[in-house]
Design a protein around this motif. Structure first.
Motif, PDB file in Angstrom:
ATOM      1  N   ASN A  87      31.312  38.914  25.093  1.00  0.00           N
ATOM      2  CA  ASN A  87      31.762  39.788  24.011  1.00  0.00           C
ATOM      3  C   ASN A  87      30.584  40.523  23.397  1.00  0.00           C
ATOM      4  O   ASN A  87      29.489  39.985  23.294  1.00  0.00           O
ATOM      5  CB  ASN A  87      32.495  38.979  22.940  1.00  0.00           C
ATOM      6  N   LEU A 110      40.632  44.838  26.906  1.00  0.00           N
ATOM      7  CA  LEU A 110      41.357  45.351  25.752  1.00  0.00           C
ATOM      8  C   LEU A 110      40.438  46.340  25.045  1.00  0.00           C
ATOM      9  O   LEU A 110      39.761  46.013  24.077  1.00  0.00           O
ATOM     10  CB  LEU A 110      41.762  44.183  24.845  1.00  0.00           C
ATOM     11  N   GLN A 137      37.262  39.850  23.311  1.00  0.00           N
ATOM     12  CA  GLN A 137      38.498  39.190  23.732  1.00  0.00           C
ATOM     13  C   GLN A 137      38.180  37.819  24.287  1.00  0.00           C
ATOM     14  O   GLN A 137      37.026  37.462  24.494  1.00  0.00           O
ATOM     15  CB  GLN A 137      39.233  40.065  24.756  1.00  0.00           C
ATOM     16  N   ASP A 138      39.226  37.047  24.513  1.00  0.00           N
ATOM     17  CA  ASP A 138      39.051  35.689  25.012  1.00  0.00           C
ATOM     18  C   ASP A 138      38.498  35.711  26.432  1.00  0.00           C
ATOM     19  O   ASP A 138      38.707  36.667  27.172  1.00  0.00           O
ATOM     20  CB  ASP A 138      40.411  34.979  25.043  1.00  0.00           C
ATOM     21  N   GLY A 265      45.256  36.902  30.945  1.00  0.00           N
ATOM     22  CA  GLY A 265      44.605  37.239  29.678  1.00  0.00           C
ATOM     23  C   GLY A 265      43.810  36.125  29.043  1.00  0.00           C
ATOM     24  O   GLY A 265      43.284  36.295  27.945  1.00  0.00           O
ATOM     25  N   ARG A 403      47.534  42.500  26.143  1.00  0.00           N
ATOM     26  CA  ARG A 403      48.015  41.313  26.851  1.00  0.00           C
ATOM     27  C   ARG A 403      49.338  40.946  26.194  1.00  0.00           C
ATOM     28  O   ARG A 403      49.534  41.179  25.005  1.00  0.00           O
ATOM     29  CB  ARG A 403      47.010  40.170  26.835  1.00  0.00           C
ATOM     30  N   TRP A 421      48.961  34.140  28.541  1.00  0.00           N
ATOM     31  CA  TRP A 421      48.765  35.584  28.311  1.00  0.00           C
ATOM     32  C   TRP A 421      48.782  36.314  29.633  1.00  0.00           C
ATOM     33  O   TRP A 421      48.098  35.918  30.584  1.00  0.00           O
ATOM     34  CB  TRP A 421      47.423  35.834  27.630  1.00  0.00           C
ATOM     35  N   ASP A 423      49.019  40.330  31.730  1.00  0.00           N
ATOM     36  CA  ASP A 423      49.060  41.792  31.666  1.00  0.00           C
ATOM     37  C   ASP A 423      49.807  42.369  32.856  1.00  0.00           C
ATOM     38  O   ASP A 423      50.014  43.583  32.936  1.00  0.00           O
ATOM     39  CB  ASP A 423      47.659  42.402  31.521  1.00  0.00           C
ATOM     40  N   GLN A 439      44.888  48.042  20.285  1.00  0.00           N
ATOM     41  CA  GLN A 439      43.886  49.047  20.661  1.00  0.00           C
ATOM     42  C   GLN A 439      44.500  50.446  20.635  1.00  0.00           C
ATOM     43  O   GLN A 439      45.653  50.626  21.002  1.00  0.00           O
ATOM     44  CB  GLN A 439      43.354  48.757  22.065  1.00  0.00           C
TER      45      GLN A 439
END
Ligand code: C2O
Ligand code: CU
Ligand code: CU
Length: 468
Positions: A87, A110, A137-138, A265, A403, A421, A423, A439
């Motif tokens: 990140n 994202l 994001q994770d 996700g 996600r 999660w 996508d 977003q």
């Protein structure tokens, strides 16, 4: 078809247009030298620099030991490096050294629409694109690929795709394997069609477009017939279905379970033991497999008509880092149900009628993709429920920039592997999903939603939306 050859010319004669045999029954990938060891894609670690540089380029490779065949890749012949990101700030630069426009879509990132790399962000030959992104994001396994409208299928097919690991450095604390290529394997599954001389062919007939283009060989990380060599412990497999159209139903020949730890996700709250794992184009899954018995195991696909995907072999000399499965993980699954402000219907349309008259056989809600038309305008920060309906065949449905959670599949609770999660979701029938659209995406660079069977997407089974 108006499709033009991206890299090759005149290979068409060797592909019978009657290749309607949808999934060739021939065993995959067993005809090359035995015991070639599976290699991982090169690593591109951005964690200390916050920078990433890719070049889309042409190449050539002999996949089956025969003739070399034209390919494309990022920074290499075929496919691209595995990019490690954390990140924070990430400055990317993508240069196009090919003769046609390409783009680089970060499938699973994202990030705002202007950085998403979709069809509105082509990179002309000789030019480069420099999105400055903020990754927040994770941890997850996501991927990148070219996304030029009407050419995505061909460009991805010849190699313009790669994997991204979003990592926070805490996998030791989670008890997860994380030694790249040792106990943490990145596996890109792709079927490709080769002619008798060993050349990779892409020349879809109308039937190939209908069903999605299928290969007669299976490649893992661009290699046919390779064996994964692993330590005698718990092994993590990061699986990406990077095929144009083939759906895998993965299982181990000796029935050992796969413990699902992450979906598209991010992580699950706890591993889920599965005998079978369905993986549609665009989907990722991270599974743990226990190899501590030292036995050889073969990953296969399609229990109804099984074929080998990847043999595994234990090397007792390799370092064993993880010996037990974690009981819990730290994935947090937000329950978004009830907070939606909007429900939309998304019908993935495929009709023979349109096909015969040359009209829009592939469409969403009756309308084929149009770069000039915004299909939905979503309010930024709002939660929406989308009801997805497939016609004719099961379509893998993907949305950019979010996600989502799966609320239901054909009126029932989601299958265990779809509880995390996502996508991208294979929709055999009907499914309901829910997402919060955090977003932004402006009209000039909207997000796409589409079928991830790339031939369907290119033929018009795609729409676009803004988030403002
Ligand atoms: Cu893999 Cu539109 O994306
Ligand atoms: Cu995407
Ligand atoms: Cu489709």
């Amino acid at each position: 078809m108006k499709r033009r050859q991206f890299l090759t010319s005149s290979t068409a004669a060797l592909v019978t247009t009657g290749a309607v045999s949808r999934w060739p029954a021939r065993a995959f990938a067993q005809e090359t030298a035995p015991m070639a060891r599976l290699a991982m894609p090169a690593l591109l670690d951005t964690r200390s620099t916050g920078r990433l540089s890719l070049q889309a380029q042409s190449g050539s490779r002999s996949f089956l030991g025969g003739a070399a065949t034209p390919t494309a890749g990022f920074n290499q012949d075929y496919l691209g490096p595995t990019i490690i990101v954390k990140n924070g700030y990430l400055a990317a630069e993508v240069t196009n050294a090919l003769k046609s426009p390409v783009s680089t879509h970060w499938h699973g990132f994202l990030v705002p629409g202007e950085h998403d790399g979709g069809p509105h962000l082509p990179i002309a030959p000789g030019k480069s694109w420099q999105p400055e992104m903020h990754v927040a994001q994770d941890p997850a396994t996501v991927w990148y690929h070219s996304h030029i409208h009407e050419r995505t299928a061909e460009q991805v097919y010849f190699g313009l795709a790669g994997v991204i690991h979003i990592t926070d450095g805490d996998d030791d604390a989670r008890g997860l394997p994380s030694a790249y290529g040792v106990d943490d394997l990145t596996l890109v599954l792709q079927d490709r069609r080769f002619d008798d001389a060993g050349r990779m062919i892409y020349d879809p007939s109308m039937m190939d477009v209908m069903h999605g283009f299928a290969g007669n060989y299976l490649l893992v990380n661009g290699q046919a017939g390779a064996t994964a060599v692993v330590p005698q412990g718990i092994v993590r497999l990061r699986l990406l279905n990077g095929s144009n159209a083939r759906i895998y139903t993965l299982f181990f020949g000796d029935t050992r379970p796969m413990h699902l730890v992450a979906t598209d996700g991010g992580f699950l709250p706890a591993p889920i033991a599965l005998d079978r794992l369905s993986l549609a184009p665009g989907e990722r899954a991270e599974v743990l497999v226990d190899m501590s018995d030292g036995g050889a195991a073969v990953m296969m696909s399609d229990p109804a008509q099984p074929y080998g995907v990847l043999p595994f072999e234990v090397d007792p000399a390799l370092p064993v880092r993880i010996t037990r499965l974690p009981d819990k993980l730290d994935g947090v699954l937000e329950d978004l149900a009830g907070s939606e402000v909007q429900t939309r219907l998304v019908s993935l349309d495929m009709g023979m009628g349109g096909m015969m008259t040359g009209g829009g056989a592939f469409a969403i809600n009756g309308r084929p993709y149009d770069m000039e038309r915004i299909d939905f305008a979503v309010a930024q920060g709002s939660v929406e429920r989308w009801r997805i309906r497939s016609t004719m065949v099961a379509h893998p449905f993907h949305i950019h920039g979010v996600r989502f959670r799966v609320l239901s599949e054909n009126g029932a609770a989601p299958r265990p592997e779809n509880t995390g999660w996502k996508d991208t979701l294979l929709v055999p029938g009907e499914a309901e999903i829910i997402a919060r659209f955090d977003q932004p995406a402006r009209q000039e660079t909207p997000y796409m939603f589409h079928c991830h069977i790339l031939e369907h997407e290119d033929a018009g089974m795609m729409g676009q939306f803004t988030v403002t």
